[in-house]
Write a protein that holds these residues in place. Structure first.
Motif, PDB file in Angstrom:
ATOM      1  N   ILE A 258       0.824  -1.203   0.000  1.00  0.00           N
ATOM      2  CA  ILE A 258       0.000   0.000   0.000  1.00  0.00           C
ATOM      3  C   ILE A 258       0.862   1.259   0.000  1.00  0.00           C
ATOM      4  O   ILE A 258       0.623   2.193  -0.767  1.00  0.00           O
ATOM      5  CB  ILE A 258      -0.948  -0.010   1.223  1.00  0.00           C
ATOM      6  CG1 ILE A 258      -2.123  -0.949   0.927  1.00  0.00           C
ATOM      7  CG2 ILE A 258      -1.452   1.368   1.543  1.00  0.00           C
ATOM      8  CD1 ILE A 258      -3.227  -0.894   1.921  1.00  0.00           C
ATOM      9  N   LEU A 259       1.905   1.278   0.851  1.00  0.00           N
ATOM     10  CA  LEU A 259       2.710   2.491   0.950  1.00  0.00           C
ATOM     11  C   LEU A 259       3.524   2.725  -0.316  1.00  0.00           C
ATOM     12  O   LEU A 259       3.752   3.869  -0.715  1.00  0.00           O
ATOM     13  CB  LEU A 259       3.605   2.419   2.186  1.00  0.00           C
ATOM     14  CG  LEU A 259       2.778   2.594   3.460  1.00  0.00           C
ATOM     15  CD1 LEU A 259       3.559   2.182   4.680  1.00  0.00           C
ATOM     16  CD2 LEU A 259       2.294   4.028   3.604  1.00  0.00           C
ATOM     17  N   GLU A 260       3.952   1.648  -0.962  1.00  0.00           N
ATOM     18  CA  GLU A 260       4.665   1.813  -2.225  1.00  0.00           C
ATOM     19  C   GLU A 260       3.765   2.462  -3.257  1.00  0.00           C
ATOM     20  O   GLU A 260       4.199   3.279  -4.060  1.00  0.00           O
ATOM     21  CB  GLU A 260       5.159   0.455  -2.742  1.00  0.00           C
ATOM     22  CG  GLU A 260       6.418  -0.016  -2.050  1.00  0.00           C
ATOM     23  CD  GLU A 260       6.864  -1.382  -2.544  1.00  0.00           C
ATOM     24  OE1 GLU A 260       6.301  -1.887  -3.534  1.00  0.00           O
ATOM     25  OE2 GLU A 260       7.787  -1.932  -1.936  1.00  0.00           O
ATOM     26  N   GLN A 261       2.479   2.088  -3.208  1.00  0.00           N
ATOM     27  CA  GLN A 261       1.550   2.670  -4.166  1.00  0.00           C
ATOM     28  C   GLN A 261       1.361   4.164  -3.900  1.00  0.00           C
ATOM     29  O   GLN A 261       1.390   4.968  -4.818  1.00  0.00           O
ATOM     30  CB  GLN A 261       0.203   1.941  -4.091  1.00  0.00           C
ATOM     31  CG  GLN A 261      -0.624   2.103  -5.344  1.00  0.00           C
ATOM     32  CD  GLN A 261      -1.927   2.821  -5.082  1.00  0.00           C
ATOM     33  OE1 GLN A 261      -2.154   3.325  -3.997  1.00  0.00           O
ATOM     34  NE2 GLN A 261      -2.759   2.873  -6.089  1.00  0.00           N
ATOM     35  N   ILE A 262       1.186   4.539  -2.623  1.00  0.00           N
ATOM     36  CA  ILE A 262       0.953   5.955  -2.300  1.00  0.00           C
ATOM     37  C   ILE A 262       2.180   6.798  -2.609  1.00  0.00           C
ATOM     38  O   ILE A 262       2.067   7.883  -3.172  1.00  0.00           O
ATOM     39  CB  ILE A 262       0.577   6.106  -0.809  1.00  0.00           C
ATOM     40  CG1 ILE A 262      -0.711   5.345  -0.503  1.00  0.00           C
ATOM     41  CG2 ILE A 262       0.409   7.576  -0.443  1.00  0.00           C
ATOM     42  CD1 ILE A 262      -1.111   5.390   0.949  1.00  0.00           C
ATOM     43  N   PHE A 263       3.360   6.302  -2.246  1.00  0.00           N
ATOM     44  CA  PHE A 263       4.563   7.123  -2.380  1.00  0.00           C
ATOM     45  C   PHE A 263       5.389   6.770  -3.619  1.00  0.00           C
ATOM     46  O   PHE A 263       6.541   7.165  -3.726  1.00  0.00           O
ATOM     47  CB  PHE A 263       5.417   6.995  -1.106  1.00  0.00           C
ATOM     48  CG  PHE A 263       4.754   7.608   0.093  1.00  0.00           C
ATOM     49  CD1 PHE A 263       4.817   8.976   0.315  1.00  0.00           C
ATOM     50  CD2 PHE A 263       4.019   6.839   0.982  1.00  0.00           C
ATOM     51  CE1 PHE A 263       4.182   9.555   1.402  1.00  0.00           C
ATOM     52  CE2 PHE A 263       3.382   7.397   2.070  1.00  0.00           C
ATOM     53  CZ  PHE A 263       3.467   8.763   2.272  1.00  0.00           C
ATOM     54  N   VAL A 264       4.781   6.030  -4.537  1.00  0.00           N
ATOM     55  CA  VAL A 264       5.409   5.683  -5.811  1.00  0.00           C
ATOM     56  C   VAL A 264       6.828   5.140  -5.630  1.00  0.00           C
ATOM     57  O   VAL A 264       7.774   5.630  -6.243  1.00  0.00           O
ATOM     58  CB  VAL A 264       5.422   6.873  -6.796  1.00  0.00           C
ATOM     59  CG1 VAL A 264       5.384   6.348  -8.227  1.00  0.00           C
ATOM     60  CG2 VAL A 264       4.277   7.813  -6.578  1.00  0.00           C
ATOM     61  N   VAL A 265       6.953   4.149  -4.766  1.00  0.00           N
ATOM     62  CA  VAL A 265       8.237   3.460  -4.606  1.00  0.00           C
ATOM     63  C   VAL A 265       8.192   2.236  -5.529  1.00  0.00           C
ATOM     64  O   VAL A 265       7.322   1.390  -5.381  1.00  0.00           O
ATOM     65  CB  VAL A 265       8.431   3.002  -3.143  1.00  0.00           C
ATOM     66  CG1 VAL A 265       9.745   2.264  -2.987  1.00  0.00           C
ATOM     67  CG2 VAL A 265       8.365   4.190  -2.206  1.00  0.00           C
ATOM     68  N   PRO A 266       9.108   2.152  -6.490  1.00  0.00           N
ATOM     69  CA  PRO A 266       8.996   1.068  -7.490  1.00  0.00           C
ATOM     70  C   PRO A 266       9.469  -0.283  -6.962  1.00  0.00           C
ATOM     71  O   PRO A 266      10.360  -0.902  -7.528  1.00  0.00           O
ATOM     72  CB  PRO A 266       9.892   1.566  -8.626  1.00  0.00           C
ATOM     73  CG  PRO A 266      10.896   2.435  -7.957  1.00  0.00           C
ATOM     74  CD  PRO A 266      10.237   3.046  -6.760  1.00  0.00           C
ATOM     75  N   GLY A 267       8.854  -0.745  -5.876  1.00  0.00           N
ATOM     76  CA  GLY A 267       9.234  -2.036  -5.309  1.00  0.00           C
ATOM     77  C   GLY A 267       8.315  -3.138  -5.798  1.00  0.00           C
ATOM     78  O   GLY A 267       7.566  -2.975  -6.769  1.00  0.00           O
ATOM     79  N   MET A 268       8.349  -4.271  -5.066  1.00  0.00           N
ATOM     80  CA  MET A 268       7.565  -5.424  -5.471  1.00  0.00           C
ATOM     81  C   MET A 268       6.068  -5.176  -5.367  1.00  0.00           C
ATOM     82  O   MET A 268       5.288  -5.689  -6.163  1.00  0.00           O
ATOM     83  CB  MET A 268       7.920  -6.610  -4.572  1.00  0.00           C
ATOM     84  CG  MET A 268       8.767  -7.599  -5.276  1.00  0.00           C
ATOM     85  SD  MET A 268       9.072  -9.062  -4.310  1.00  0.00           S
ATOM     86  CE  MET A 268       8.879  -8.591  -2.641  1.00  0.00           C
ATOM     87  N   GLY A 269       5.665  -4.378  -4.368  1.00  0.00           N
ATOM     88  CA  GLY A 269       4.247  -4.098  -4.175  1.00  0.00           C
ATOM     89  C   GLY A 269       3.660  -3.368  -5.364  1.00  0.00           C
ATOM     90  O   GLY A 269       2.596  -3.725  -5.884  1.00  0.00           O
TER      91      GLY A 269
END
Lengths: 315, 292
Positions: A258-269
């Motif tokens: 969820i946090l990767e989606q909000i903060f646009v972190v290009p991780g596995m999520g």
């Protein structure tokens, strides 16, 4: 110790087997056929025989044979190809996995630095107002959804002070500071929600340890309270807390999505979510498998460490 | 553990029980009260909501909270308060049905594996191990991507997800009950297995079941909100607390920050209340699990 390691390693095998079966079942349950998808995506429908593709993919074989083919491919690092980008899934995973791990590690550091001092404080001041407030705060952190906290952090600073958290990802080895500045906000949010459980655990363990005879002996000897807490009590109370890190690994990775989606972190999520929306099933199942296996491995390492730290567990 | 035996057995009347909870566990009692208010709002959302769930009013776009619109209006002039109430309705439906399904699955799986044990139990436990390895949200995302979003699907998925995970807890207490004198007595008197399970095992794992169900309601509501936030839950235009925080409304939050407040606040208050209520229930119903 050796026997313990071997026993623990053997115990992983059935779980790992079931993990792979769950992922394999998810592949087989995908609506429509993989063949339909390939035909639609790759524009090779005209003239190509379904049976030919099925044979090429090994879909004409019995299901257990397909499973073994799939497992042996995975073991050779072959996760299949992304339906959209036509790149190997393994390649994408190798890019995104370290990013999610970095986020998780930062969050873990935040969680431990927040939780352990508060847990000790709470245990030492048991049933006072301070203890009560600390515990209420961690209960609250359990209830607040991280996506709401994330939304608030995005909206309110920008409304009030015209400041927004950075959303531009830069690799750590190119620009360490820029990378950390970007990762910091999601890591703190994730760490805060994780700290709740760790804090409660530290408090419970600390209370238990403080009631032990050797603490009373230390007090009777006239040792300073600080020395009792840090030299005698903390060491013993932190060992079980180590196991929490393993238990929290799923929460860590789930929260990261969820946090990767909000903060646009290009991780596995983010990779998983994008793949879900694009119906890129090889990527979805690739991430699914990697997530499950990494959590299993983290738990294995944690258990082995626990056995190393606490001789009682080995038997 | 010495104080455990001194505790009076729980009263039979739910009202008296909750009055006692308010006295001994004020925070949990208040949590239970808030939980009841939330249930009431959810059940009577159609009557309570001043506006329709998708009633738009282009004259009143992005209005700040006022007497007419307690929580303001959104970017197409919908009343946020009404949408929060309808969101509560959906949360109640999903929360109760999914947690109910989960509890039934947990009971069946947990009681059977715990009571009979043996090789099949071993096998099922390894499956549960593997199942619990996956993060809830990742498992949910993958399953939703396979069977598609929708209220029924979400209820079934969440029910299975938490049902399998929760079977561990029921299994644990079933094993404890199985070793009790009265179970052995019933068995040696020649009672049928089904009789023992129904009249001896089930009533004694019931406290655990009640606590499990209550805390699951909170977990399910939170999980559904997370899925809807990611756009994988209930499809629009049905208002859910999760989807009110995401999607098209997100860009308007910078103009109307109240849009970011109401759904999250509702979610936090409800989940917090259920958690403290569940903790109090556990302390009062099942002294063995106290402080866990």
């Amino acid at each position: 110790m050796q026997a313990f390691i071997i026993r623990r390693l053997l115990a992983v095998i059935p779980t790992l087997l079931f993990t792979s079966v769950i992922v394999f079942a998810s592949i087989r349950l995908i609506p429509g056929d993989v063949v339909d998808l390939m035909l639609a995506q790759n524009d090779i429908s005209s003239g190509t025989d379904r049976a030919v593709i099925e044979a090429a993919l090994g879909l004409d074989k019995p299901i257990y044979e397909q499973y073994f083919v799939w497992v042996s491919n995975i073991l050779q690092g072959d996760f299949g190809y992304s339906l959209w980008q036509n790149t190997p899934v393994a390649e994408q995973l190798a890019l995104t996995l370290p990013i999610t791990f970095e986020l998780g590690l930062l969050a873990l550091i935040v969680a431990l630095t927040v939780a352990i001092p508060r847990g000790i404080y709470s245990a030492m001041k048991q049933d006072t107002l301070g203890d009560y407030l600390t515990r209420s705060f961690s209960l609250l952190m359990l209830a607040i959804p991280s996506f709401w906290l994330g939304t608030l952090v995005m909206v309110f600073p920008s409304v009030w002070w015209r400041w927004a958290p950075p959303l531009q990802y830069t690799p750590f080895f190119e620009d360490p500071l820029g990378n950390l500045a970007h990762m910091l906000v999601p890591a703190v949010l994730l760490g805060l929600s994780l700290s709740a459980v760790t804090m409660r655990m530290t408090r419970t363990m600390m209370l238990e340890v403080l009631r032990q005879d050797y603490i009373r002996t230390a007090r009777a000897k006239g040792l300073k309270e600080n020395l009792i807490i840090f030299r005698h009590a903390l060491r013993n109370c932190l060992i079980p807390v180590v196991t929490l890190i393993g238990l929290q690994a799923p929460l860590l990775i789930g929260g990261a999505v969820i946090l990767e989606q909000i903060f646009v972190v290009p991780g596995m999520g983010l990779m998983l979510l994008e793949a879900v929306f694009q119906r890129d099933y090889p990527v979805v199942t690739g991430v699914f498998l990697i997530v499950g296996v990494s959590i299993l491995l983290i738990n294995l390492v944690v258990d082995l460490t626990y056995g190393f730290l606490d001789p009682k567990v080995r038997h | 553990m010495s104080e455990v035996s001194l505790q009076a057995p729980p009263s039979n009347s739910p009202l008296a029980f909750h009055r006692k909870m308010l006295r001994h566990k004020p925070l949990g009692g208040i949590g239970g009260l808030v939980f009841a208010i939330f249930l009431f709002c959810g059940v009577f959302a159609d009557v309570l909501a001043p506006y329709g769930m998708n009633e738009t009013n282009m004259q009143k776009v992005l209005e700040a909270p006022s007497l007419d619109h307690w929580m303001g209006t959104d970017h197409i002039g919908r009343d946020v308060f009404s949408r929060i109430l309808y969101g509560a309705q959906l949360s109640v439906i999903i929360g109760f049905l999914a947690a109910g399904l989960a509890t039934v699955i947990s009971i069946i799986l947990g009681v059977l594996t715990g009571y009979f044990g043996g090789k099949i139990d071993m096998l099922i436990q390894r499956f549960v191990d593997a199942w619990m390895t996956f993060p809830d949200l990742v498992l949910l995302i993958v399953v939703v991507s396979i069977i598609g979003p929708g209220v029924t699907q979400i209820i079934i998925i969440l029910g299975c997800l938490y049902g399998i995970a929760g079977s561990r807890i029921i299994r644990g207490s079933t094993i404890a009950v199985r070793e009790n004198m009265y179970t052995h007595a019933a068995q040696s008197m020649g009672a049928r297995t089904l009789h023992v399970l129904w009249f001896h095992v089930l009533p004694n794992v019931m406290p655990v079941v009640i606590v499990l169900f209550t805390t699951r309601v909170g977990a399910v509501i939170l999980a559904e909100a997370g899925l809807s936030f990611l756009g994988l839950g209930i499809p629009p235009p049905v208002p859910t607390w999760g989807s009110m925080l995401s999607g098209g409304g997100r860009t308007y939050m910078y103009v109307g920050p109240w849009l970011a407040l109401a759904p999250g606040l509702a979610l936090t208050i409800v989940v917090y209340s259920i958690n403290v209520y569940g903790d109090a229930l556990r302390d009062m119903l099942d002294p063995r699990m106290r402080g866990r």
